[in-house]
Scaffold this motif. Structure first.
Motif, mmCIF file in Angstrom:
data_model
loop_
_atom_site.group_PDB
_atom_site.id
_atom_site.type_symbol
_atom_site.label_atom_id
_atom_site.label_comp_id
_atom_site.label_asym_id
_atom_site.label_seq_id
_atom_site.Cartn_x
_atom_site.Cartn_y
_atom_site.Cartn_z
ATOM 1 N N MET A 43 -10.995 9.617 -2.673
ATOM 2 C CA MET A 43 -10.152 8.576 -2.083
ATOM 3 C C MET A 43 -10.702 7.171 -2.306
ATOM 4 N N GLN A 44 -11.969 7.053 -2.665
ATOM 5 C CA GLN A 44 -12.557 5.723 -2.830
ATOM 6 C C GLN A 44 -11.882 4.951 -3.953
ATOM 7 N N ARG A 45 -11.462 5.655 -5.004
ATOM 8 C CA ARG A 45 -10.740 4.979 -6.088
ATOM 9 C C ARG A 45 -9.414 4.419 -5.589
ATOM 10 N N THR A 46 -8.712 5.182 -4.766
ATOM 11 C CA THR A 46 -7.445 4.715 -4.211
ATOM 12 C C THR A 46 -7.649 3.488 -3.345
ATOM 13 N N ILE A 47 -8.719 3.489 -2.575
ATOM 14 C CA ILE A 47 -9.035 2.338 -1.730
ATOM 15 C C ILE A 47 -9.337 1.119 -2.594
ATOM 16 N N CYS A 48 -10.087 1.298 -3.659
ATOM 17 C CA CYS A 48 -10.409 0.182 -4.554
ATOM 18 C C CYS A 48 -9.153 -0.374 -5.225
ATOM 19 N N ILE A 49 -8.259 0.502 -5.648
ATOM 20 C CA ILE A 49 -7.026 0.046 -6.275
ATOM 21 C C ILE A 49 -6.150 -0.691 -5.259
ATOM 22 N N SER A 50 -6.098 -0.194 -4.021
ATOM 23 C CA SER A 50 -5.342 -0.877 -2.968
ATOM 24 C C SER A 50 -5.923 -2.258 -2.700
ATOM 25 N N PHE A 51 -7.243 -2.337 -2.664
ATOM 26 C CA PHE A 51 -7.946 -3.610 -2.468
ATOM 27 C C PHE A 51 -7.573 -4.590 -3.579
ATOM 28 N N LEU A 52 -7.560 -4.129 -4.809
ATOM 29 C CA LEU A 52 -7.212 -4.979 -5.941
ATOM 30 C C LEU A 52 -5.756 -5.450 -5.857
ATOM 31 N N CYS A 53 -4.844 -4.563 -5.453
ATOM 32 C CA CYS A 53 -3.433 -4.945 -5.325
ATOM 33 C C CYS A 53 -3.243 -6.017 -4.260
ATOM 34 N N VAL A 54 -3.938 -5.901 -3.146
ATOM 35 C CA VAL A 54 -3.832 -6.909 -2.086
ATOM 36 C C VAL A 54 -4.380 -8.245 -2.576
ATOM 37 N N ILE A 55 -5.513 -8.211 -3.268
ATOM 38 C CA ILE A 55 -6.104 -9.448 -3.788
ATOM 39 C C ILE A 55 -5.160 -10.114 -4.791
ATOM 40 N N ILE A 56 -4.552 -9.333 -5.671
ATOM 41 C CA ILE A 56 -3.637 -9.892 -6.659
ATOM 42 C C ILE A 56 -2.417 -10.504 -5.974
ATOM 43 N N ALA A 57 -1.864 -9.818 -4.971
ATOM 44 C CA ALA A 57 -0.689 -10.340 -4.266
ATOM 45 C C ALA A 57 -1.012 -11.659 -3.558
ATOM 46 N N VAL A 58 -2.153 -11.710 -2.876
ATOM 47 C CA VAL A 58 -2.543 -12.939 -2.172
ATOM 48 C C VAL A 58 -2.806 -14.061 -3.165
ATOM 49 N N ALA A 59 -3.490 -13.755 -4.253
ATOM 50 C CA ALA A 59 -3.807 -14.783 -5.248
ATOM 51 C C ALA A 59 -2.539 -15.321 -5.909
ATOM 52 N N LEU A 60 -1.597 -14.444 -6.263
ATOM 53 C CA LEU A 60 -0.363 -14.916 -6.888
ATOM 54 C C LEU A 60 0.462 -15.776 -5.929
ATOM 55 N N ALA A 61 0.533 -15.374 -4.667
ATOM 56 C CA ALA A 61 1.255 -16.192 -3.685
ATOM 57 C C ALA A 61 0.591 -17.555 -3.518
ATOM 58 N N THR A 62 -0.738 -17.579 -3.539
ATOM 59 C CA THR A 62 -1.462 -18.843 -3.402
ATOM 60 C C THR A 62 -1.264 -19.724 -4.635
ATOM 61 N N ILE A 63 -1.252 -19.123 -5.811
ATOM 62 C CA ILE A 63 -1.025 -19.890 -7.036
ATOM 63 C C ILE A 63 0.380 -20.497 -7.028
ATOM 64 N N MET A 64 1.374 -19.714 -6.616
ATOM 65 C CA MET A 64 2.741 -20.250 -6.564
ATOM 66 C C MET A 64 2.838 -21.387 -5.546
ATOM 67 N N SER A 65 2.190 -21.231 -4.409
ATOM 68 C CA SER A 65 2.206 -22.300 -3.402
ATOM 69 C C SER A 65 1.503 -23.543 -3.921
ATOM 70 N N GLY A 66 0.369 -23.366 -4.585
ATOM 71 C CA GLY A 66 -0.368 -24.502 -5.142
ATOM 72 C C GLY A 66 0.438 -25.249 -6.180
ATOM 73 N N ARG A 67 1.133 -24.512 -7.028
ATOM 74 C CA ARG A 67 1.969 -25.168 -8.037
ATOM 75 C C ARG A 67 3.114 -25.936 -7.385
ATOM 76 N N ARG A 68 3.676 -25.376 -6.325
ATOM 77 C CA ARG A 68 4.772 -26.063 -5.623
ATOM 78 C C ARG A 68 4.272 -27.348 -4.959
ATOM 79 N N VAL A 69 3.111 -27.278 -4.323
ATOM 80 C CA VAL A 69 2.528 -28.464 -3.684
ATOM 81 C C VAL A 69 2.197 -29.521 -4.736
#
Length: 136
Positions: A43-69
């Motif tokens: 299950m540790q691989r699944t946890i790592c992949i979930s962690f990566l997906c959350v980081i990517i989602a947060v980073a993309l939302a932050t990049i879009m917000s930064g570009r808008r600002v």
């Protein structure tokens, strides 16, 4: 300038929806993840992949917000007025023109680029952490 009531209601609904989804993920997702990690060795691989997906989602939302600002700041500097014409507001704002508006617009550009750089840093650090935590 007066706020747009439709935009304000939409923002409140989105905030409440995000809070409910986050609370549900914390309430039911984290205990399940902890039990699964202890009971299933792969299950540790699944946890790592979930962690990566959350980081990517947060980073993309932050990049879009930064570009808008950043775009808002550039328009403010170009037109030398804040808020620029045609923009919808969440709350009432006094109109600014001239050097004060340019100063504010430059601040928005700096804040926007800072958000983009921090999001890219988050992606880099998250990838590094994933490489370190990945089960061997």
């Amino acid at each position: 300038m007066h706020a747009d009531p439709v935009l304000r209601k939409r923002a409140v609904v989105l905030l409440l929806a995000a809070a409910l989804i986050g609370a549900a993920a914390i309430r039911w997702g984290l205990p399940w993840l902890e039990l699964a990690r202890l009971r299933q060795p792969g299950m540790q691989r699944t946890i790592c992949i979930s962690f990566l997906c959350v980081i990517i989602a947060v980073a993309l939302a932050t990049i879009m917000s930064g570009r808008r600002v950043t775009g808002l700041g550039r328009r403010t500097v170009e037109l030398q007025e804040f808020p620029p014409p045609g923009i919808k507001l969440l709350h009432d704002v006094r109109r600014m023109t001239g050097p004060r508006a340019v100063y504010l617009g430059r601040g928005y550009v700096i804040i926007g680029w800072t958000l983009v750089v921090l999001a890219l840093t988050l992606l880099g650090l998250g990838s590094y952490a994933l490489a370190v935590l990945w089960p061997r």
